[in-house]
Design an enzyme around this catalytic site. Structure first.
Site, PDB file in Angstrom:
ATOM      1  N   LEU A  35       5.767  -4.098   0.184  1.00  0.00           N
ATOM      2  CA  LEU A  35       4.748  -4.980   0.760  1.00  0.00           C
ATOM      3  C   LEU A  35       5.355  -5.988   1.732  1.00  0.00           C
ATOM      4  O   LEU A  35       6.459  -6.489   1.532  1.00  0.00           O
ATOM      5  CB  LEU A  35       4.004  -5.708  -0.367  1.00  0.00           C
ATOM      6  CG  LEU A  35       3.334  -4.804  -1.396  1.00  0.00           C
ATOM      7  CD1 LEU A  35       2.570  -5.650  -2.426  1.00  0.00           C
ATOM      8  CD2 LEU A  35       2.384  -3.798  -0.743  1.00  0.00           C
ATOM      9  N   HIS A  39       0.392  -6.290   4.592  1.00  0.00           N
ATOM     10  CA  HIS A  39      -0.329  -6.025   3.341  1.00  0.00           C
ATOM     11  C   HIS A  39      -0.943  -7.319   2.798  1.00  0.00           C
ATOM     12  O   HIS A  39      -2.064  -7.326   2.297  1.00  0.00           O
ATOM     13  CB  HIS A  39       0.630  -5.465   2.281  1.00  0.00           C
ATOM     14  CG  HIS A  39       1.282  -4.157   2.651  1.00  0.00           C
ATOM     15  ND1 HIS A  39       2.621  -4.048   2.912  1.00  0.00           N
ATOM     16  CD2 HIS A  39       0.768  -2.914   2.794  1.00  0.00           C
ATOM     17  CE1 HIS A  39       2.918  -2.788   3.186  1.00  0.00           C
ATOM     18  NE2 HIS A  39       1.813  -2.072   3.128  1.00  0.00           N
ATOM     19  N   SER A 187       5.702  -3.204   9.527  1.00  0.00           N
ATOM     20  CA  SER A 187       5.628  -1.891   8.895  1.00  0.00           C
ATOM     21  C   SER A 187       6.763  -1.799   7.876  1.00  0.00           C
ATOM     22  O   SER A 187       7.852  -2.332   8.101  1.00  0.00           O
ATOM     23  CB  SER A 187       5.808  -0.796   9.951  1.00  0.00           C
ATOM     24  OG  SER A 187       6.127   0.438   9.317  1.00  0.00           O
ATOM     25  N   SER A 188       6.481  -1.114   6.775  1.00  0.00           N
ATOM     26  CA  SER A 188       7.542  -0.912   5.769  1.00  0.00           C
ATOM     27  C   SER A 188       8.702  -0.140   6.381  1.00  0.00           C
ATOM     28  O   SER A 188       9.834  -0.222   5.916  1.00  0.00           O
ATOM     29  CB  SER A 188       6.984  -0.153   4.568  1.00  0.00           C
ATOM     30  OG  SER A 188       5.831  -0.790   4.078  1.00  0.00           O
TER      31      SER A 188
HETATM   32  P1  AMP Z   1       1.108   1.387   3.898  1.00  0.00           P
HETATM   33  O1  AMP Z   1       1.687   0.777   2.668  1.00  0.00           O
HETATM   34  O2  AMP Z   1       2.021   1.386   5.075  1.00  0.00           O
HETATM   35  O3  AMP Z   1       0.446   2.714   3.640  1.00  0.00           O
HETATM   36  O4  AMP Z   1      -0.066   0.407   4.334  1.00  0.00           O
HETATM   37  C1  AMP Z   1      -1.059   0.007   3.419  1.00  0.00           C
HETATM   38  C2  AMP Z   1      -2.167  -0.685   4.152  1.00  0.00           C
HETATM   39  O5  AMP Z   1      -1.672  -1.837   4.827  1.00  0.00           O
HETATM   40  C3  AMP Z   1      -2.816   0.208   5.207  1.00  0.00           C
HETATM   41  O6  AMP Z   1      -4.214  -0.036   5.219  1.00  0.00           O
HETATM   42  C4  AMP Z   1      -2.171  -0.280   6.457  1.00  0.00           C
HETATM   43  O7  AMP Z   1      -2.957  -0.056   7.594  1.00  0.00           O
HETATM   44  C5  AMP Z   1      -2.022  -1.755   6.178  1.00  0.00           C
HETATM   45  N1  AMP Z   1      -0.986  -2.313   7.059  1.00  0.00           N
HETATM   46  C6  AMP Z   1       0.253  -1.829   7.287  1.00  0.00           C
HETATM   47  N2  AMP Z   1       0.902  -2.562   8.210  1.00  0.00           N
HETATM   48  C7  AMP Z   1       0.046  -3.532   8.591  1.00  0.00           C
HETATM   49  C8  AMP Z   1       0.116  -4.620   9.530  1.00  0.00           C
HETATM   50  N3  AMP Z   1       1.213  -4.848  10.265  1.00  0.00           N
HETATM   51  N4  AMP Z   1      -0.959  -5.422   9.653  1.00  0.00           N
HETATM   52  C9  AMP Z   1      -2.071  -5.209   8.908  1.00  0.00           C
HETATM   53  N5  AMP Z   1      -2.200  -4.213   8.012  1.00  0.00           N
HETATM   54  C10 AMP Z   1      -1.159  -3.388   7.852  1.00  0.00           C
END
Ligand code: AMP
Length: 281
Positions: A35, A39, A187-188
């Site tokens: 996270l 997130h 981004s992760s």
């Molecule tokens: P993930 O863990 O990468 O699958 O992301 C989980 C959720 O968080 C998804 O709905 C992503 O679109 C959102 N998310 C990821 N990066 C961002 C960001 N930089 N800003 C806003 N939401 C994000």
């Protein structure tokens, strides 16, 4: 404050029963963990709108291609739980792969038209697996509202299409992209970047802004808009472009001429890291 982490479908359902009976609005934020502030933005938005906030953490093997980063994807569960605790999450659902897929998965859901271009064209089966796991999470948690980042615009479009087309009684909320000070979308996967790669990474957002600027100043030819964005990316030798496209924001179809709002979306490789970003103009 303390956050409860549960790992089985039965536990999460039992856990939510009281809140559901009490008529509380349940909000779900699906994530793959690791996270970050992006997130957290989704969590905060849910916290304002829901009585009970559930974060799911599940790295879904089905949505990774054979040569993608499933094995090396970060899984810092203890830190994630701490972040959830600090941000007022009520329950974390962190199932194992066996818990989510106790049998071979024989049923899938897909929105082929929405998945046709952009990432869908380069990651066969990805959005089918995303839609399927999200539908499973929706059925397990049965939230009233679910929160997704606009950073993953095509994913959000697929989830919106699935929810609408299958009459799911869930409000899908899109959350604006959270960025570093230099514009890089959180981004992760950013943690894979070496120092030189990290320095190069904000070029992706700069290229999208350049393209967006052309649209704002009246350019209606998608090819010219892309050309302007690609010219910026070309200046950065560490970047390899996978796609740079203009699509409509609902069906994610290429536009022949810029008229109504348009999504400018791009994916690039920096070394062995793939980054995506987009802007809506
Ligand atoms: P993930 O863990 O990468 O699958 O992301 C989980 C959720 O968080 C998804 O709905 C992503 O679109 C959102 N998310 C990821 N990066 C961002 C960001 N930089 N800003 C806003 N939401 C994000």
């Amino acid at each position: 404050m303390y956050v409860q982490a549960v790992h089985t479908v039965k536990e999460i359902r039992d856990n939510l029963e009281i809140a559901r009976r009490a008529g509380q609005v349940i909000g779900l934020i699906p994530t793959m963990g690791a996270l970050h502030a992006g997130h957290i933005q989704n969590i905060r938005t849910a916290r304002k709108e829901c009585g009970l906030v559930v974060v799911s953490i599940f790295v879904n093997p089905l949505q990774f291609g054979p040569n993608e980063d499933y094995a090396r994807y970060p899984r810092p569960l203890a830190e994630d739980l701490e972040m959830c605790r600090k941000n007022g999450v009520d329950v974390v659902f962190a199932p194992t792969v066996d818990e989510m897929y106790p049998f071979p998965q024989l049923t899938f859901v897909e929105s082929p038209r929405v998945s046709q271009h952009l990432c869908g064209a380069h990651r066969p089966g990805h959005f089918r697996a995303v839609a399927t796991v999200v539908l499973k999470l929706f059925n397990i948690v049965q939230p009233h509202r679910a929160y997704f980042g606009e950073k993953d615009a095509q994913q959000l479009a697929v989830i919106r299409a699935m929810t609408r087309d299958l009459n799911l009684p869930i409000r899908i909320v899109g959350v604006p992209t959270v960025r570093e000070a230099d514009g890089l979308a959180l981004s992760s996967r950013n943690q894979y970047l070496g120092p030189e790669e990290r320095r190069a990474a904000p070029t992706l957002y700069r290229s999208l802004q350049e393209a967006a600027g052309r649209v704002r100043s009246g350019e209606t030819d998608p090819a010219k808009v892309c050309e302007a964005g690609l010219a910026v990316l070309k200046q950065e030798p560490l970047i390899r472009v996978q796609y740079f496209e203009l699509v409509d924001p609902v069906e994610m179809q290429p536009v022949g001429e810029v008229r109504s709002p348009v999504l400018i979306a791009a994916a690039v490789w920096i070394g062995s890291t793939r980054l995506i970003d987009n802007v809506l103009v």
